[in-house]
Design a protein around this motif. Sequence first.
Motif, PDB file in Angstrom:
ATOM      1  N   UNK A 244       0.793  -1.222   0.000  1.00  0.00           N
ATOM      2  CA  UNK A 244       0.000   0.000   0.000  1.00  0.00           C
ATOM      3  C   UNK A 244       0.829   1.277   0.000  1.00  0.00           C
ATOM      4  N   UNK A 245       2.079   1.190   0.463  1.00  0.00           N
ATOM      5  CA  UNK A 245       2.811   2.430   0.692  1.00  0.00           C
ATOM      6  C   UNK A 245       3.626   2.880  -0.507  1.00  0.00           C
ATOM      7  N   UNK A 246       3.845   1.985  -1.457  1.00  0.00           N
ATOM      8  CA  UNK A 246       4.821   2.326  -2.495  1.00  0.00           C
ATOM      9  C   UNK A 246       4.224   3.127  -3.626  1.00  0.00           C
TER      10      UNK A 246
ATOM     11  N   UNK B  64      26.916   7.232   4.190  1.00  0.00           N
ATOM     12  CA  UNK B  64      25.668   6.732   3.622  1.00  0.00           C
ATOM     13  C   UNK B  64      24.725   6.239   4.725  1.00  0.00           C
ATOM     14  N   UNK B  65      23.432   6.378   4.464  1.00  0.00           N
ATOM     15  CA  UNK B  65      22.413   6.047   5.455  1.00  0.00           C
ATOM     16  C   UNK B  65      21.431   5.079   4.820  1.00  0.00           C
ATOM     17  N   UNK B  66      20.873   4.171   5.626  1.00  0.00           N
ATOM     18  CA  UNK B  66      19.959   3.172   5.077  1.00  0.00           C
ATOM     19  C   UNK B  66      18.557   3.728   4.841  1.00  0.00           C
ATOM     20  N   UNK B  67      18.011   4.386   5.888  1.00  0.00           N
ATOM     21  CA  UNK B  67      16.645   4.894   5.768  1.00  0.00           C
ATOM     22  C   UNK B  67      16.600   6.365   6.154  1.00  0.00           C
ATOM     23  N   UNK B  68      16.005   7.176   5.292  1.00  0.00           N
ATOM     24  CA  UNK B  68      15.784   8.582   5.602  1.00  0.00           C
ATOM     25  C   UNK B  68      14.300   8.836   5.774  1.00  0.00           C
ATOM     26  N   UNK B  86      19.341  14.505   1.381  1.00  0.00           N
ATOM     27  CA  UNK B  86      18.798  13.247   1.909  1.00  0.00           C
ATOM     28  C   UNK B  86      18.708  12.204   0.803  1.00  0.00           C
ATOM     29  N   UNK B  87      18.240  12.638  -0.367  1.00  0.00           N
ATOM     30  CA  UNK B  87      18.124  11.680  -1.464  1.00  0.00           C
ATOM     31  C   UNK B  87      19.505  11.118  -1.847  1.00  0.00           C
ATOM     32  N   UNK B  88      20.497  11.989  -1.791  1.00  0.00           N
ATOM     33  CA  UNK B  88      21.844  11.579  -2.170  1.00  0.00           C
ATOM     34  C   UNK B  88      22.410  10.558  -1.169  1.00  0.00           C
ATOM     35  N   UNK B  89      22.093  10.732   0.109  1.00  0.00           N
ATOM     36  CA  UNK B  89      22.726   9.909   1.144  1.00  0.00           C
ATOM     37  C   UNK B  89      21.906   8.692   1.556  1.00  0.00           C
ATOM     38  N   UNK B  90      20.606   8.696   1.300  1.00  0.00           N
ATOM     39  CA  UNK B  90      19.747   7.634   1.850  1.00  0.00           C
ATOM     40  C   UNK B  90      19.424   6.586   0.789  1.00  0.00           C
ATOM     41  N   UNK B  91      19.586   5.329   1.188  1.00  0.00           N
ATOM     42  CA  UNK B  91      19.255   4.228   0.287  1.00  0.00           C
ATOM     43  C   UNK B  91      17.732   4.191   0.079  1.00  0.00           C
ATOM     44  N   UNK B  92      16.997   4.319   1.198  1.00  0.00           N
ATOM     45  CA  UNK B  92      15.532   4.343   1.127  1.00  0.00           C
ATOM     46  C   UNK B  92      15.055   5.670   1.705  1.00  0.00           C
ATOM     47  N   UNK B  93      14.191   6.358   0.948  1.00  0.00           N
ATOM     48  CA  UNK B  93      13.664   7.629   1.445  1.00  0.00           C
ATOM     49  C   UNK B  93      12.156   7.480   1.676  1.00  0.00           C
ATOM     50  N   UNK B  94      11.719   7.857   2.873  1.00  0.00           N
ATOM     51  CA  UNK B  94      10.304   7.721   3.242  1.00  0.00           C
ATOM     52  C   UNK B  94       9.708   9.104   3.492  1.00  0.00           C
ATOM     53  N   UNK B 150       4.893  18.674  -2.322  1.00  0.00           N
ATOM     54  CA  UNK B 150       5.161  17.410  -1.633  1.00  0.00           C
ATOM     55  C   UNK B 150       6.539  16.886  -2.053  1.00  0.00           C
ATOM     56  N   UNK B 151       7.173  16.081  -1.188  1.00  0.00           N
ATOM     57  CA  UNK B 151       8.557  15.670  -1.445  1.00  0.00           C
ATOM     58  C   UNK B 151       8.737  14.954  -2.779  1.00  0.00           C
ATOM     59  N   UNK B 152       7.750  14.107  -3.150  1.00  0.00           N
ATOM     60  CA  UNK B 152       7.951  13.310  -4.372  1.00  0.00           C
ATOM     61  C   UNK B 152       7.858  14.151  -5.641  1.00  0.00           C
ATOM     62  N   UNK B 153       7.477  15.452  -5.500  1.00  0.00           N
ATOM     63  CA  UNK B 153       7.526  16.319  -6.679  1.00  0.00           C
ATOM     64  C   UNK B 153       8.898  16.977  -6.823  1.00  0.00           C
ATOM     65  N   UNK B 154       9.785  16.741  -5.835  1.00  0.00           N
ATOM     66  CA  UNK B 154      11.123  17.349  -5.872  1.00  0.00           C
ATOM     67  C   UNK B 154      12.209  16.288  -6.079  1.00  0.00           C
ATOM     68  N   UNK B 155      12.117  15.173  -5.354  1.00  0.00           N
ATOM     69  CA  UNK B 155      13.055  14.062  -5.547  1.00  0.00           C
ATOM     70  C   UNK B 155      12.260  12.760  -5.623  1.00  0.00           C
ATOM     71  N   UNK B 156      12.935  11.674  -5.989  1.00  0.00           N
ATOM     72  CA  UNK B 156      12.271  10.377  -5.990  1.00  0.00           C
ATOM     73  C   UNK B 156      12.085   9.924  -4.544  1.00  0.00           C
ATOM     74  N   UNK B 157      10.881   9.485  -4.212  1.00  0.00           N
ATOM     75  CA  UNK B 157      10.594   9.016  -2.853  1.00  0.00           C
ATOM     76  C   UNK B 157      10.193   7.545  -2.940  1.00  0.00           C
ATOM     77  N   UNK B 158      10.717   6.711  -2.039  1.00  0.00           N
ATOM     78  CA  UNK B 158      10.473   5.270  -2.144  1.00  0.00           C
ATOM     79  C   UNK B 158       9.174   4.835  -1.474  1.00  0.00           C
ATOM     80  N   UNK B 159       8.870   5.435  -0.309  1.00  0.00           N
ATOM     81  CA  UNK B 159       7.661   5.037   0.420  1.00  0.00           C
ATOM     82  C   UNK B 159       6.924   6.258   0.940  1.00  0.00           C
ATOM     83  N   UNK B 160       5.606   6.130   1.027  1.00  0.00           N
ATOM     84  CA  UNK B 160       4.767   7.216   1.550  1.00  0.00           C
ATOM     85  C   UNK B 160       4.010   6.707   2.761  1.00  0.00           C
TER      86      UNK B 160
END
Lengths: 246, 194
Positions: A244-246, B64-68, B86-94, B150-160
């Motif tokens: 649901x989150x992706x 490098x960071x795993x989750x941002x 954050x996008x540059x350093x984080x493997x997963x961005x939430x 919203x963040x995903x309009x500026x960088x790629x975001x993995x989870x919401x």
Amino acid sequence: MQNDTVTFVIDQKEVRARRGQTILEAAEQAGVYIPRLCHLKGLTPHGSCRVCTVRVNGRYQAACTYPVADDLVVENDTEELRTLRRDLLEMLLVEGNHFCMFCEKSGHCELQALAYRHSIAAPKYPHLWPRREVDASHPDVLLDRNRCVLCGRCVRVSRDVDGKNVFGFVGRGPHRHLGVNSRRGLGGSDLSADDQAVTVCPVGCLLRKRTAFQVPVGQRRFDRQPIGAEVGAGAGSPQPSESPMQ
Amino acid sequence: MMETVQEREQRQLNRKPRIATASLAGCFGCHMSVLDLDERILELAELVEFDRSPIDDLKDFTGPVDIGLIEGGCCNEENVRVLREFRKHCRILVSLGDCATMGGVPALRNTLSLQECFREAYCDGPTVYNPTGLIPNDPEIPLLLDRVYPCHEVVRVDYHLPGCPPSAESIWQTLTALLNNRPLDLPYELIKYD
């Protein structure tokens, strides 16, 4: 004499229905939920939101307006239609100004509940942020067009049930909005707080004043049960495969 | 004594996953919701190491960071700069919370022009006293964007993760799923826009 019952198939399930019923009504009777926003039981179907879109013998049709007939094959709960409905809901969310975090209707809102049911974490489309008018002129009813989804429920109920014709649509395309039958706004119309038109709004566009936030969070209409859960399984129930989150 | 290659590899294998957080155009409510984990925050401290975050007051990434976790959307150029870092350093961005996922309360200004917002805030507002009528224009102040994004309009975001704020339970389930490489499958009651 013409046979009064018809048999058709929806989601591989054979369903018997009364001739003259719509696909949506017949499916609901058989325990199959078809998501819908503009339709409300008892009202003339409007067919405007298209959330109830199904495939009838392969063609897209609005289930709330399409009459049942023998040998129809209806697809409802398919990945393709769930995606289509999700896209429609996301477009509705970005088309208005929906601020659930402080909306009085949150937890009771059918648009929000449909978005929950379709696992929308964030709309993927850019928001339009339109400028819409709020009408607070009525002593007992608030009209906030920021939240209007143009379902036409208030228009139909005011005309057909209340017999007052308070509401109507004005303008076309992106300019279409809810108009009120008075130059002085809602306060100058015949609308009274007890009118059915006020209660049928699926979103927080028409609200009775001084009744907000009376139900605690956790006990609101859609806090625990998805919309349509009372009908049956049906379309849009979150699939384990769809994160649901992706 | 210098560590051997094997020792370094072992150290990297043993290292805890790293988490970074930031509040952009938000109210810190989502960070409060992280603190709302109560005693599980000790468990979280066992599971992860905090990198750049208001929680440990680190201002820059150490690596490098795993989750941002990002609270808030972008309302000024500073927000955009931080988000890109954050996008540059984080493997997963939430995206954490309604402001990050759709703009939230700050986005109320999006139906107005920037000029109207400035006039209301610094000139015409009912409680404003500003006889010169000047609108602050110091180079130190980050420039406002035309609207709140919203963040995903500026960088790629993995989870919401929506919610105002997202409940501690949903943050916990999200983090533990991501840390354990499990698919994110939040129950119905945990996905809320309010």
